[in-house]
Design a protein around this motif. Structure first.
Motif, mmCIF file in Angstrom:
data_model
loop_
_atom_site.group_PDB
_atom_site.id
_atom_site.type_symbol
_atom_site.label_atom_id
_atom_site.label_comp_id
_atom_site.label_asym_id
_atom_site.label_seq_id
_atom_site.Cartn_x
_atom_site.Cartn_y
_atom_site.Cartn_z
ATOM 1 N N ALA A 43 0.847 -1.085 0.035
ATOM 2 C CA ALA A 43 0.087 -0.146 -0.145
ATOM 3 C C ALA A 43 0.841 1.265 0.080
ATOM 4 O O ALA A 43 0.525 2.189 -0.603
ATOM 5 C CB ALA A 43 -0.979 0.119 1.096
ATOM 6 N N LEU B 66 2.050 1.962 -3.454
ATOM 7 C CA LEU B 66 0.682 2.200 -4.269
ATOM 8 C C LEU B 66 0.260 3.716 -4.060
ATOM 9 O O LEU B 66 0.005 4.437 -4.958
ATOM 10 C CB LEU B 66 -0.321 1.433 -4.069
ATOM 11 C CG LEU B 66 -1.860 1.608 -4.468
ATOM 12 C CD1 LEU B 66 -1.691 1.577 -5.917
ATOM 13 C CD2 LEU B 66 -2.929 0.635 -4.152
ATOM 14 N N ARG C 222 0.775 7.722 -6.417
ATOM 15 C CA ARG C 222 -0.193 8.469 -6.982
ATOM 16 C C ARG C 222 -0.287 9.987 -6.456
ATOM 17 O O ARG C 222 -1.130 10.841 -6.724
ATOM 18 C CB ARG C 222 -1.734 8.014 -6.489
ATOM 19 C CG ARG C 222 -1.760 6.532 -7.064
ATOM 20 C CD ARG C 222 -3.262 6.121 -6.523
ATOM 21 N NE ARG C 222 -3.540 4.867 -7.033
ATOM 22 C CZ ARG C 222 -4.389 3.909 -6.824
ATOM 23 N NH1 ARG C 222 -5.410 4.504 -6.161
ATOM 24 N NH2 ARG C 222 -4.547 2.508 -7.413
ATOM 25 N N ALA D 290 -9.727 6.687 -2.933
ATOM 26 C CA ALA D 290 -8.999 5.366 -3.491
ATOM 27 C C ALA D 290 -8.001 5.164 -2.611
ATOM 28 O O ALA D 290 -7.655 3.789 -2.769
ATOM 29 C CB ALA D 290 -8.792 5.525 -4.658
ATOM 30 N N MET D 291 -7.019 5.818 -2.062
ATOM 31 C CA MET D 291 -5.910 5.575 -1.398
ATOM 32 C C MET D 291 -6.183 4.674 -0.175
ATOM 33 O O MET D 291 -5.743 3.996 0.392
ATOM 34 C CB MET D 291 -5.268 7.042 -1.157
ATOM 35 C CG MET D 291 -4.802 7.891 -2.190
ATOM 36 S SD MET D 291 -4.115 7.019 -3.645
ATOM 37 C CE MET D 291 -4.086 8.423 -4.815
ATOM 38 N N ASP E 148 -8.607 3.247 0.322
ATOM 39 C CA ASP E 148 -9.479 1.689 0.248
ATOM 40 C C ASP E 148 -8.183 0.920 -0.061
ATOM 41 O O ASP E 148 -8.424 -0.140 0.164
ATOM 42 C CB ASP E 148 -10.290 2.173 -1.229
ATOM 43 C CG ASP E 148 -11.550 2.981 -1.020
ATOM 44 O OD1 ASP E 148 -12.111 2.974 0.065
ATOM 45 O OD2 ASP E 148 -12.302 3.036 -2.041
ATOM 46 N N ALA E 149 -7.102 1.639 -0.562
ATOM 47 C CA ALA E 149 -6.118 0.702 -0.766
ATOM 48 C C ALA E 149 -5.613 0.124 0.441
ATOM 49 O O ALA E 149 -5.219 -1.009 0.728
ATOM 50 C CB ALA E 149 -4.787 1.383 -1.528
ATOM 51 N N SER F 119 -7.757 -2.490 1.716
ATOM 52 C CA SER F 119 -7.440 -3.586 1.094
ATOM 53 C C SER F 119 -6.348 -4.612 1.528
ATOM 54 O O SER F 119 -6.198 -5.623 2.029
ATOM 55 C CB SER F 119 -7.419 -3.562 -0.399
ATOM 56 O OG SER F 119 -8.445 -2.885 -1.113
ATOM 57 N N GLU F 120 -5.190 -3.605 1.941
ATOM 58 C CA GLU F 120 -4.005 -4.178 2.526
ATOM 59 C C GLU F 120 -4.194 -4.801 3.865
ATOM 60 O O GLU F 120 -3.797 -5.586 4.401
ATOM 61 C CB GLU F 120 -2.970 -3.140 2.413
ATOM 62 C CG GLU F 120 -2.332 -2.608 1.179
ATOM 63 C CD GLU F 120 -1.863 -3.831 0.339
ATOM 64 O OE1 GLU F 120 -0.861 -4.657 0.963
ATOM 65 O OE2 GLU F 120 -2.129 -4.264 -0.909
#
Length: 227
Positions: A3, A6, A10, A17-18, A20-21, A24-25
């Motif tokens: 993450a 990622l 950006r 979205a960041m 959200d990443a 997810s991690e």
């Protein structure tokens, strides 16, 4: 930490979205401990993020169910070992109790509640409790308390910074971050966070690299002195 790469790829104006990443991690179990606690605490405080985490968990479970099954060598012995082992701790957490300011994940990490935090004065109107400092990679986790209207000195970052608002709010040029919100910053962000006027701002901060003071000398002096 995937993450981290990622997010940094950006840019500094982080979006939903960041975050959200990072969730997810978190579900994948790939976050280092301080970041894991921060995201777990955020999930406790934000029902929408809790729903996303549960959805990701469900997708992961479906993927495992559809995976190819293979016979185990010495299966009986392996099953006996598994049955004797401790049950894994579930990553998903319960909603934050209404009578607690600190989420359960953070209280478990600290080992105590808000009333027992051993604060140390950092600057006038600003207190800190250093929870963890990793000398090997330079990362650190800490609680920060700022009096109403207190501005932090203008600064940028040498790496990723995650800030979870636990109580009160703060704002910078990106907008206002209130209870349960996460501010994500990196090297491309230069900002001056200011606590809201109505009540003190309490945050959990996770740094993966030091901050760097920026701005004019007079402005920095005023912020350091709390003027």
């Amino acid at each position: 930490m995937r993450a981290y790469n990622l997010l940094c790829s950006r840019g500094g104006h982080m979006t939903v979205a960041m975050l959200d990443a990072l969730i997810s991690e978190y579900v994948a179990g790939d976050l280092p401990e301080p970041a894991r606690v921060l995201i777990a605490s955020h999930i406790e405080m934000k029902p929408s993020s809790a729903l996303m985490a549960r959805t990701l968990e469900a997708f992961a479970g479906q993927s495992l169910e559809k995976g190819e099954t293979r016979s185990l060598v010495n299966g009986d012995r392996r099953m006996e070992t598994i049955m004797r082992s401790a049950s894994p701790q579930l990553r998903l957490v319960q909603p934050r109790e209404k009578h607690h300011v600190l989420p359960r994940a953070l209280r478990d990490y600290l080992g105590f509640d808000l009333a027992d935090v051993p604060w140390k004065g950092k600057l006038p109107g600003l207190k800190q409790h250093m929870i963890e400092h990793n000398k090997e990679d330079g990362s650190e986790a800490s609680l920060l308390w700022a009096r109403p209207g207190r501005a932090l000195p203008n600064h940028t970052h040498e790496g990723l910074e995650l800030t979870l608002v636990l109580d009160g709010d703060f704002h910078d040029h990106r907008g206002t971050f209130a209870r349960g919100d996460v501010s994500v910053a990196d090297e491309s962000l230069d900002h001056r966070p200011v606590a809201g006027q109505t009540k003190p701002c309490l945050c959990l901060s996770v740094l993966f690299a030091p901050i760097v003071l920026s701005g004019s000398k007079m402005g920095l002096l005023g912020d350091i002195l709390g003027l």
